[in-house]
Write a protein that holds these residues in place. Structure first.
Motif, PDB file in Angstrom:
ATOM      1  N   VAL A 177       0.872  -1.025   0.033  1.00  0.00           N
ATOM      2  CA  VAL A 177       0.050   0.012  -0.096  1.00  0.00           C
ATOM      3  C   VAL A 177       0.842   1.516  -0.055  1.00  0.00           C
ATOM      4  CG1 VAL A 177      -1.756   1.146   1.110  1.00  0.00           C
ATOM      5  CG2 VAL A 177      -1.537  -1.470   1.393  1.00  0.00           C
ATOM      6  N   ASN A 224      -0.498   7.104  -1.124  1.00  0.00           N
ATOM      7  CA  ASN A 224      -1.756   7.625  -1.733  1.00  0.00           C
ATOM      8  C   ASN A 224      -2.940   6.707  -1.509  1.00  0.00           C
ATOM      9  OD1 ASN A 224      -1.182   5.773  -3.729  1.00  0.00           O
ATOM     10  ND2 ASN A 224      -1.741   7.098  -5.258  1.00  0.00           N
ATOM     11  N   GLN A 225      -2.475   5.721  -0.908  1.00  0.00           N
ATOM     12  CA  GLN A 225      -3.693   4.325  -0.421  1.00  0.00           C
ATOM     13  C   GLN A 225      -3.873   3.596  -1.694  1.00  0.00           C
ATOM     14  OE1 GLN A 225      -4.794   3.600   2.475  1.00  0.00           O
ATOM     15  NE2 GLN A 225      -3.172   5.115   3.192  1.00  0.00           N
ATOM     16  N   GLU A 226      -3.210   3.888  -2.781  1.00  0.00           N
ATOM     17  CA  GLU A 226      -3.123   2.978  -4.058  1.00  0.00           C
ATOM     18  C   GLU A 226      -2.447   1.463  -3.738  1.00  0.00           C
ATOM     19  OE1 GLU A 226      -1.768   4.625  -7.406  1.00  0.00           O
ATOM     20  OE2 GLU A 226      -1.332   2.699  -8.491  1.00  0.00           O
ATOM     21  N   ASP A 227      -2.797   0.318  -4.162  1.00  0.00           N
ATOM     22  CA  ASP A 227      -1.956  -0.646  -3.749  1.00  0.00           C
ATOM     23  C   ASP A 227      -1.582  -1.651  -4.849  1.00  0.00           C
ATOM     24  OD1 ASP A 227      -3.990  -3.403  -3.616  1.00  0.00           O
ATOM     25  OD2 ASP A 227      -5.302  -1.457  -3.123  1.00  0.00           O
ATOM     26  N   GLN A 272      -5.165  10.671  -1.646  1.00  0.00           N
ATOM     27  CA  GLN A 272      -5.799   9.416  -1.332  1.00  0.00           C
ATOM     28  C   GLN A 272      -7.140   9.532  -1.969  1.00  0.00           C
ATOM     29  OE1 GLN A 272      -6.526   9.133   2.927  1.00  0.00           O
ATOM     30  NE2 GLN A 272      -4.258   9.535   3.331  1.00  0.00           N
ATOM     31  N   PRO A 330      -9.777   4.229   1.097  1.00  0.00           N
ATOM     32  CA  PRO A 330      -8.965   3.094   1.932  1.00  0.00           C
ATOM     33  C   PRO A 330      -9.175   1.590   1.339  1.00  0.00           C
ATOM     34  CG  PRO A 330     -10.852   3.633   3.156  1.00  0.00           C
ATOM     35  CD  PRO A 330     -10.654   4.609   1.856  1.00  0.00           C
ATOM     36  N   LEU A 331      -8.148   0.815   1.538  1.00  0.00           N
ATOM     37  CA  LEU A 331      -8.068  -0.497   1.071  1.00  0.00           C
ATOM     38  C   LEU A 331      -9.336  -1.195   1.367  1.00  0.00           C
ATOM     39  CD1 LEU A 331      -6.016  -2.625  -0.128  1.00  0.00           C
ATOM     40  CD2 LEU A 331      -5.594  -3.149   2.085  1.00  0.00           C
ATOM     41  N   LYS A 351     -12.191  -0.791  -1.123  1.00  0.00           N
ATOM     42  CA  LYS A 351     -11.960  -0.768  -2.544  1.00  0.00           C
ATOM     43  C   LYS A 351     -12.464  -1.785  -3.585  1.00  0.00           C
ATOM     44  CE  LYS A 351      -8.359  -0.614  -4.767  1.00  0.00           C
ATOM     45  NZ  LYS A 351      -6.921  -0.456  -5.401  1.00  0.00           N
ATOM     46  N   GLU A 394      -1.468  -4.214   9.126  1.00  0.00           N
ATOM     47  CA  GLU A 394      -0.600  -3.559   8.328  1.00  0.00           C
ATOM     48  C   GLU A 394       0.768  -3.414   8.736  1.00  0.00           C
ATOM     49  OE1 GLU A 394      -3.069  -0.110   5.816  1.00  0.00           O
ATOM     50  OE2 GLU A 394      -1.225   0.468   7.089  1.00  0.00           O
TER      51      GLU A 394
END
Lengths: 597, 521
Positions: free
Chosen positions: A125, A128-131, A155, A158-159, A162, A469
């Motif tokens: 992750v 920018n909260q992209e994963d 952002q 959140p994960l 998604k 995390e």
């Protein structure tokens, strides 16, 4: 070629394969009885060699059918049956390869368009909260740290919320960050490590104790530690019905009776009142102050009665010592005070307005001999240490002392209850406690992956645990590693409107559970409202949605857990089955049996 | 045949009068409706289930279950002092500090070591969470703990939920809720205990009120259930099958005819019992181990009937009768729950339940019949009493039974897969029951393939059929009660291993005897 076919299709091959299969399956089900279903699934049924075995069976049936060509009229049943079984096994292969399975958990009012799979992936992750997600296997991997990814302000979501994997394979510009998965544990647990510290280290007693009992099928080793920063209850532990406790034997006699301590601001004791020394004077002056204590009352079995008054209710209640008193100053100001020995936080939760004694603290202690009032469960083993380094033990059962004596490292003692025996494997007075992650020896534990990021200074490997995390500071920015369930994108969105659980009257045995759902396929403009219940799944576009479980939560309300499955092998299996059955009927009853002698 | 028919009908009628006469004699406390385990049932059923759970017996010191319970309701605390909680396990008794000589203990006495007991129960829970199997002692401890809890609930009177709750709400106990009805019931219980004059009117007025509330259909089901417990259809069916078998062993045609009549009477009682369970529960009675056993037995007798009537093979009648009697015996010996119970949601779809289970059960019954015929075949064969013609006929019957059984087993297993696909979205998952069904399938398949490739003589076929049935036993009973794992836990439980071992020893002994004798010939 023909010889090979004949060999593979011979009765002897059939006998070997099916005989082997029978023995193997007897072994596998026995192993399942001992080691549990996940073990058997992993070691046998989901293993590749098992697929190979089934494939071998297919080849055998195929060859034994082919070598009988050209078929005679009375072999029609034989032919149909065997073709049916071959089709069925192809269906099984298709299921193995192409079937999809996932789980959707929704609370009422929620909706989703993806399902979680049982397999996990490792997600990186970015700020920018992209994963970016990777299959969980040992090996080397790399992510690209683009500018956008490192921008913490951008952002988008959140994960958890998604919509499926948004793995961006677009490298863009940026540094590559390599990392390695060096180890994977399916069931990882935190393991405690206790080592003897050096002679000048802090005093911290610890005992490694093994509890054994043949009748209770017990043999467990555990640590009791006086101080453990991660576990406030490290002095207590339990093995089955045996609970163990590490405690200090005070050389100086402690007050055995309940005492109300009056302290000044800096904690110096001004006055100690023994509650069991009767009579308690009506008025007690607090030395060095101008206040006095009035109407002091002591309740060993305190309970809150009508009108929120404290009453003494000894019958059948557990011990709950409390004191109630008024503090009076010279000017006539009065503050009412209550202190519970076992609930010291009560006073701070119920502060008095304008107290007359801002400089004083009141502390009420129940006395040494009081436990918390709860009945002890099972066998109690007390491991005691004293200032002078002497270790002793005491075993109790239902408040009756069964045995006691001195304890030394490496010695064992019978508990006096059943055949329970315990051994002090190690007794330490300056223990150092540390933890690590290791494979669990039973069915507990979570998935864990060991990751190394070489570019980070030190490059110590670290563990990433399921659904937790783990952040890593890299030269380019801080990223996080998460183990998260793989997602299965669905061609529709599913919303739970209402979940109902109906119990058999007068019991909490469920009679049925059902869910009102709405399914929306935006692409084809289809909306469906249906009720899913046990044995009544919702079918759409090859997907089947089943009620598999439910959630009832005080905070989130009712929810359903659905299984989502797509199995393109099913038609093959069904057609094969019908063939096999019809063929068998033909074979057994269509043709006159010519009996063998 | 006409005369036979009349005799049979006469017998059954006589039996019914006898049974119902028993039900009407004296006070019929047993018909008071009560809510228990999610169903409305007659007090007699509740009392018997409860007493049997606590003591393992249907009566306590000569007192019937209903009266035993209701007579003690005026001071329910006394349940705590009656030494009637059964503990068999010697080790458990030792652990709890109880006398080894006794088998029954009072709640008061066990309570002294309740901490130990709950400690063990707790550790069993922990073991289960870790997917470990608890020991026999620990399982016994769990049962005893359950018994203690039931006795405690008896002592507070909270189990006596006899006052109807409106609109499907839970029924309440007069000993928990105070109301006008509560007082009426308490007085009734007192009067029953004291055998007060006018108690009969009191009782019928209570029963009338509640039955009026229940409505005609449900009330008739309650009465049927009360009758079911008095009637004991499966006990009589088992006895009749055994008697029938004995009579059929005689050479005299008259005695043989009597045997057939007794068998028919047994079958009628058997079928009536299954029908009763079906009507009372409003579902086919095939949802737990006991129900599948008695249902399988009925199908077995049907198969016997088909063979006798259509294939004119009346010599197989005795083989079928003895197997049926033994299945009935085993259904009573094995620790399986016999009570009429509600089912879990997944079993409520009676369509799949019926089709899948009945097909599978049919295959078991055909295999069981085949194993009976095989025993006869081998026994007569080594005695030299099997004529070549008889030998051929008998082997042919075995083969036919195995063929039909194999088709039923295959179809039933596939139907189970279809159901699993409907309920869980997977057709096959190597669940232990599935796996063992597959093993059994492979086993019988091997026998038939050997037969077709002419590698198996008539003697070998009979031996194979006996060995095959051992696999059936494992699939049917062993997976649930010995392996104790998997999805098919509806009939689940534990224990009974000793009876399975006896069966196994008998079978192996029989085969050893047969092979030994055969060598000599």
């Amino acid at each position: 070629m023909m010889a090979l076919l004949r060999m593979l299709g011979s009765a002897r091959s059939t006998a070997i394969i099916s005989g082997g299969l029978i023995i193997l399956l007897i072994v596998s089900t026995s192993m399942e009885a001992i080691h549990g279903t996940p073990f058997a699934q992993k070691v046998f049924y989901q293993a590749q060699w098992f697929d190979f075995l089934v494939a071998l069976l297919w080849v055998n049936i195929f060859c034994s059918t082919v070598i009988r060509f050209p078929f005679k009229k009375n072999q029609i049943g034989f032919l149909i049956t065997h073709i049916g079984i071959l089709i069925l096994l192809i269906g099984a292969l298709i299921t193995r390869t192409y079937s999809l399975e996932g789980e959707v958990a929704l609370y009422e009012g929620e909706s989703t368009d993806f399902a979680k799979q049982s397999a996990y992936s490792l997600a990186v992750v970015f700020p920018n909260q992209e994963d970016e997600r990777f299959d969980l296997r040992k090996g080397n991997f790399a992510v690209v740290m683009t500018k956008a990814r490192l921008d913490a302000k951008a952002q988008f979501c959140p994960l958890q919320n998604k919509r499926g994997p948004k793995a961006s394979s677009v490298a863009g510009s940026g540094d590559k960050l390599a990392f390695t998965i060096t180890d994977i544990l399916e069931r990882a647990v935190q393991r405690i490590h206790v080592a003897p510290g050096n002679v000048n280290g802090t005093v911290n007693r610890a005992a490694r104790v093994t509890v054994k009992s043949r009748t209770l099928n017990l043999n467990s080793t555990l640590w009791l530690v006086e101080h453990d920063p991660y576990n406030p209850l490290s002095g207590e532990n339990a093995a089955g019905p045996v609970s163990l406790k590490l405690s200090e034997v005070k050389t100086a006699a402690l007050s055995q009776t309940p005492v109300l301590h009056v302290l000044d601001r800096s904690g110096n004791e001004l006055l100690a009142i023994d509650m069991e020394k009767k009579p308690i004077p009506e008025i007690i002056a607090v030395p060095k102050t101008d206040v006095e204590i009035n109407k002091l009352a002591y309740y060993p079995y305190a309970a809150v009665g009508a009108g929120k008054k404290i009453i003494n209710a000894p019958e059948g209640r557990t011990r709950n010592p409390a004191v109630e008193f008024d503090v009076k100053d010279k000017k006539g100001g009065i503050t009412h005070e209550i202190r519970f020995a076992f609930f010291p936080e009560f006073a701070s939760m119920h502060p008095s307005d304008k107290p007359v004694h801002t400089d004083l603290q009141f502390k009420f202690e129940a006395g040494e001999h009081n436990d918390q009032g709860a009945l002890p469960q099972g066998l109690q083993v007390g491991i005691h240490y004293a200032d002078n380094g002497v270790w002793t033990y005491e075993t109790q059962f239902q408040d009756k002392t069964l045995g006691s004596g001195a304890l030394a490292s490496g010695t064992c003692a019978p508990s006096g209850w059943m055949d329970v025996e315990f051994c002090a494997d190690e007794l330490l007075s300056r223990a150092r406690v540390s933890y690590d992650i290791g494979a669990s020896t039973d069915m507990t534990g979570v998935l864990a992956a060991m990751v190394t990021v070489p570019s980070v200074s030190g490059a110590e490997p670290f563990w990433v645990l399921e659904d937790k995390e783990t952040t890593v500071r890299t030269p380019a920015g801080t990223i996080a590693f998460v183990l998260t369930a793989k997602t299965l994108p669905l061609p529709f969105s599913l919303a739970l409107k209402k979940f109902r659980r109906i119990d058999y009257p007068g019991t909490d045995t469920p009679a049925s559970f059902e869910s009102d759902v709405s399914l929306k396929d935006a692409k084809n403009g289809i909306t469906m409202e249906r009720t899913i219940s046990m044995n009544r799944p919702l079918m759409y576009d090859g997907y089947k949605i089943f009620q598999s479980s439910y959630m009832q939560d005080a905070q989130y309300g009712n929810g359903s857990v659905f299984s989502v499955a797509k199995n393109p092998g099913i038609p093959w299996i069904y057609i094969g089955s019908v063939f096999a059955c019809i063929g068998a009927l033909f074979q057994f009853y269509g043709v006159k049996e010519k009996d063998a002698a | 045949m006409n005369r036979c028919g009349r005799v049979v009908i006469g017998l059954v009628l006589m039996g019914m009068v006898l049974f119902s006469g028993q039900a009407w004699a004296g006070l019929n406390v047993g018909e008071i409706p009560i809510q228990h385990h999610g169903r409305i049932k007659p007090f007699s059923a509740f009392a018997q289930e409860t007493l049997q759970y606590i003591t393992g017996k249907k009566r306590w010191h000569g007192e019937g279950a209903s009266l035993f319970l209701i007579r003690r309701l005026n001071a329910p605390q006394q349940f705590l002092t009656i030494p009637f909680i059964r503990i068999d396990h010697p080790e458990l008794k030792k652990i709890l500090g109880l006398s080894a000589e006794e088998n029954y203990f009072s709640e008061e006495k066990i309570k002294l070591s309740l901490n130990t007991l709950s400690g063990i129960v707790q550790s069993v829970g922990e073991k289960r969470n870790k997917d470990l199997r608890p020991s026999t002692m620990e399982q016994q401890a769990e049962t005893v703990y359950g018994r203690v809890m039931v006795v405690e609930h008896l002592s507070t009177g909270e189990l006596m939920t006899v006052i109807p709750g409106a609109d499907g709400k839970a029924w309440v106990s007069p000993y928990v809720v105070s109301s006008k009805e509560s007082e009426t019931f308490k007085r009734l219980a007192q009067d029953i205990a004291g055998n007060a004059p006018g108690v009969q009117q009191e009782l019928s007025s209570w029963v009338n009120n509640v039955s009026g509330f229940l409505g005609k259909n449900m009330w008739s089901r309650v009465r049927m259930e009360a009758g079911y417990y008095v009637f004991q259809p499966f006990f009589y069916a088992g006895v009749f099958y055994f008697l029938g078998f004995l009579f059929l062993l005689f050479k005299s045609v008259g005695v043989q005819r009597l045997g057939k009549i007794v068998l028919v009477a047994g079958f009628l009682a058997h079928a009536a019992g299954i029908l009763l369970r079906w009507v009372i529960l409003l579902r086919p009675p095939v949802a737990n181990m006991y129900e599948t056993m008695i249902f399988m037995d009925l199908v077995l007798m049907l198969a016997v009937g088909v063979f006798v009537l259509f294939q004119k093979r009346s010599s197989l009648l005795s083989s079928g009768a003895i197997v049926s009697a033994l299945v009935m015996l085993y259904a009573n010996l094995l620790p399986v729950d016999q009570s009429l119970d509600v089912v879990t949601p997944v079993l409520r779809s009676s369509y799949w339940l019926t089709i899948h289970v009945i097909t599978i059960i049919s295959s078991y019954s055909l295999f069981a019949f085949a194993t009976g015929v095989s025993h006869r075949h081998l026994f007569l064969s080594v005695q030299g009493k099997l004529t070549p013609e008889e030998d051929q006929m008998s082997a042919h019957s075995i083969l036919r039974l195995l063929q039909a059984g194999l088709i039923a087993l295959g179809a039933g297993t596939i139907l189970g897969g279809v159901w699993a696909n409907e309920a869980w979205g997977r057709f096959w998952g190597w669940d232990p029951k599935e796996t063992w069904a597959f093993i059994t399938f492979l086993g019988y398949m091997a026998i038939l393939h050997l037969r077709y490739s002419k590698k198996l003589t008539n003697f070998g076929l009979a031996v194979g059929s006996i060995l095959g049935f051992l696999l059936v036993m494992m699939t049917w009973y062993g997976v649930n009660f010995i392996l104790g794992r998997g999805l098919h836990s509806y009939g689940s439980g534990s224990g009974g291993l000793v009876w399975v071992v006896y069966f196994l020893i008998f079978e192996l002994g029989f085969l050893a005897f047969v092979f030994g004798r055969r060598k000599k010939i």
